[in-house]
Design a protein around this motif. Structure first.
Motif, mmCIF file in Angstrom:
data_model
loop_
_atom_site.group_PDB
_atom_site.id
_atom_site.type_symbol
_atom_site.label_atom_id
_atom_site.label_comp_id
_atom_site.label_asym_id
_atom_site.label_seq_id
_atom_site.Cartn_x
_atom_site.Cartn_y
_atom_site.Cartn_z
ATOM 1 N N VAL A 37 0.830 -1.210 0.000
ATOM 2 C CA VAL A 37 0.000 0.000 0.000
ATOM 3 C C VAL A 37 0.861 1.255 0.000
ATOM 4 N N VAL A 38 2.076 1.180 0.531
ATOM 5 C CA VAL A 38 2.977 2.337 0.527
ATOM 6 C C VAL A 38 3.391 2.679 -0.896
ATOM 7 N N TYR A 39 3.740 1.656 -1.688
ATOM 8 C CA TYR A 39 4.134 1.900 -3.069
ATOM 9 C C TYR A 39 2.948 2.406 -3.891
ATOM 10 N N ALA A 40 1.773 1.841 -3.630
ATOM 11 C CA ALA A 40 0.586 2.283 -4.359
ATOM 12 C C ALA A 40 0.259 3.739 -4.037
ATOM 13 N N ALA A 41 0.413 4.127 -2.762
ATOM 14 C CA ALA A 41 0.138 5.510 -2.370
ATOM 15 C C ALA A 41 1.157 6.466 -2.989
ATOM 16 N N ALA A 42 2.439 6.058 -3.004
ATOM 17 C CA ALA A 42 3.471 6.907 -3.606
ATOM 18 C C ALA A 42 3.230 7.082 -5.097
ATOM 19 N N ALA A 43 2.865 6.004 -5.776
ATOM 20 C CA ALA A 43 2.579 6.090 -7.206
ATOM 21 C C ALA A 43 1.364 6.973 -7.469
ATOM 22 N N GLU A 74 6.852 -0.716 -13.611
ATOM 23 C CA GLU A 74 6.158 0.494 -14.037
ATOM 24 C C GLU A 74 4.655 0.234 -14.080
ATOM 25 N N TRP A 75 3.904 1.283 -13.797
ATOM 26 C CA TRP A 75 2.456 1.203 -13.886
ATOM 27 C C TRP A 75 1.951 2.298 -14.808
ATOM 28 N N THR A 76 0.920 1.991 -15.563
ATOM 29 C CA THR A 76 0.239 3.027 -16.306
ATOM 30 C C THR A 76 -0.613 3.835 -15.340
ATOM 31 N N VAL A 77 -1.052 4.992 -15.785
ATOM 32 C CA VAL A 77 -1.876 5.837 -14.924
ATOM 33 C C VAL A 77 -3.161 5.106 -14.535
ATOM 34 N N GLU A 78 -3.726 4.359 -15.449
ATOM 35 C CA GLU A 78 -4.957 3.632 -15.130
ATOM 36 C C GLU A 78 -4.688 2.539 -14.094
ATOM 37 N N GLN A 79 -3.531 1.869 -14.197
ATOM 38 C CA GLN A 79 -3.168 0.862 -13.190
ATOM 39 C C GLN A 79 -2.959 1.509 -11.824
ATOM 40 N N VAL A 80 -2.337 2.686 -11.823
ATOM 41 C CA VAL A 80 -2.149 3.403 -10.564
ATOM 42 C C VAL A 80 -3.501 3.776 -9.962
ATOM 43 N N ARG A 83 -5.094 0.666 -8.436
ATOM 44 C CA ARG A 83 -4.455 0.280 -7.176
ATOM 45 C C ARG A 83 -4.832 1.234 -6.059
ATOM 46 N N ALA A 84 -4.949 2.513 -6.391
ATOM 47 C CA ALA A 84 -5.340 3.490 -5.368
ATOM 48 C C ALA A 84 -6.749 3.211 -4.858
ATOM 49 N N GLN A 85 -7.644 2.841 -5.766
ATOM 50 C CA GLN A 85 -9.015 2.543 -5.348
ATOM 51 C C GLN A 85 -9.079 1.273 -4.510
ATOM 52 N N PRO A 90 -9.137 2.368 0.909
ATOM 53 C CA PRO A 90 -9.597 1.745 2.160
ATOM 54 C C PRO A 90 -8.687 2.042 3.349
ATOM 55 N N ARG A 91 -7.364 2.091 3.090
ATOM 56 C CA ARG A 91 -6.455 2.380 4.191
ATOM 57 C C ARG A 91 -6.596 3.831 4.651
ATOM 58 N N LEU A 92 -6.759 4.764 3.715
ATOM 59 C CA LEU A 92 -6.933 6.165 4.083
ATOM 60 C C LEU A 92 -8.215 6.363 4.889
#
Length: 392
Positions: A37-43, A74-80, A83-85, A90-92
């Motif tokens: 979740v840390v990497y997903a949040a940073a991305a 690497e992630w595309t913007v849509e993948q990011v 992952r954020a959703q 949920p963590r936020l």
């Protein structure tokens, strides 16, 4: 309506055409693995924290004192966004809405420790005099480093300075791999089955060198004779990997991380696992050799964990390549408690009174993680080797 801003601390980079952005997460020493979740949040911050959207985002972790940097896919913007959703949102929400109190290593810096329902208050060491000063967190690792050398404790545990070029000894590497393997086995999907001598090797063990892997695998095979499963009672869902109590009189938050802690017959079973090539010597008291046992005795005897101390026990599981042994201690025995107080008190008392943290050169200097910043330690090692000290 209250608005929140999501931020990320690190180094930001962008390609000249703006199609690629990178977020570098900085650490002090070597890169350390973090939750996904840390990497997903940073991305997420890197992708959507600017006036325009990139095509791809990378997250990189690195250490300021290490030449190593680890890049994630690497992630595309849509993948990011996805992952954020799925992970970040949920963590936020849990962070923003959460009111739960959870004791941990940060309790020493918290202003709400007095009366905190999640942090048991105990008089763990009644014979140790209180010393005015800031509240601090102490574990047996802290105490052992201080006993080895006050300067080592100060630089390593308080200032978090470490020489990344220091090579850990084989026994330490093997012991950590065995601990990781047992923790995974006892908390994974197979936690209700007894560990067998022919189980497939865990990832932490297969990553070792051939010699170390052979030693670790034989130790794990020996563990099968002492594995407490499947006799462990059903866990109640509470995390048991960290035990934290507050000695308010001393201003110390004591922290312990049992290798295994589970309820049984109205009490607790607290197990510490020690790997070694040889048996523990019998000419020294067990609690002095393994002070983790002494702190475990005191925590259980204090009643901070609930349940009955008289029905509890502290175990030491000793694993060797060619044998094993199990020692038991009774936290309900006043003699055992008195000895535990003497051991931990003897380690805590000089630390609380120390304000200088002077180095005490000795044999531990050879493998010290902070020796490059310690002139007396470098001079001692050079003197033992018969050469000039390394430049500071």
């Amino acid at each position: 309506m209250r608005r929140y801003e999501q931020t990320c601390w690190g180094r930001r980079y962008q390609s000249e055409d703006g199609s690629v952005r990178e977020m570098w997460l900085l650490g002090l020493t070597t890169p350390k693995e973090r939750p996904s979740v840390v990497y997903a949040a940073a991305a997420n911050v890197a992708a959507f924290g600017g006036p325009a959207l990139p095509e791809r985002v990378r997250v990189v972790v690195f250490g300021a004192m290490s030449p190593v940097a680890e890049q994630f896919p690497e992630w595309t913007v849509e993948q990011v966004r996805q992952r954020a959703q799925n992970e970040v949102a949920p963590r936020l929400i849990a962070v923003v809405d959460g009111t739960e109190r959870r004791a941990g290593g940060d309790c020493a810096q918290c202003m709400l420790t007095s009366g905190c329902v999640a942090l048991p208050s105990v008089d763990l060491l009644p014979d140790v005099p209180a010393v005015p000063g800031p509240k601090r967190a102490l574990s047996v690792t802290d105490l052992r480093h201080y006993r080895s050398c006050p300067a080592r404790y100060h630089l390593l545990m308080q200032l978090h300075i470490r020489d990344v070029e220091t090579v850990e000894s084989q026994p330490i590497v093997v012991g950590r791999a065995v601990d990781t393997a047992l923790r995974d086995r006892h908390t994974g999907a197979s936690q209700h089955r007894r560990c067998g001598p022919d189980q497939p090797l865990d990832g932490a063990v297969t990553a070792l060198s051939e010699e170390s892997r052979s030693t670790a695998s034989r130790m794990l095979a020996q563990h099968s004779a002492l594995c407490p499963f499947p006799d462990v009672e059903e866990h109640d869902g509470e995390p048991r990997n960290l035990v934290v109590v507050h000695d308010e009189r001393l201003g110390v938050v004591f922290i312990a991380a049992p290798d295994l802690l589970y309820p049984r017959s109205g009490g607790w079973v607290w197990r510490e696992t020690k790997t070694s090539m040889h048996r523990l010597p019998r000419d020294r008291p067990l609690l002095q050799q393994v002070p983790q046992l002494a702190l475990a005795v005191l925590m259980l005897a204090s009643g901070a964990l609930g349940r009955d101390a008289a029905r509890s026990r502290v175990e030491l599981e000793q694993l060797r390549p060619n044998g094993c042994a199990l020692e038991e201690l009774d936290p309900g025995n006043p003699v055992v408690v008195a000895e535990a107080r003497e051991v931990i008190g003897g380690m805590v008392s000089p630390l609380l009174a120390d304000t200088a943290y002077e180095p005490t050169p000795g044999r531990d200097c050879a493998g010290c993680e902070v020796r490059r910043w310690c002139a007396p330690g470098s001079q001692y090692v050079a003197g033992q080797a018969g050469g000039p000290p390394r430049d500071q």
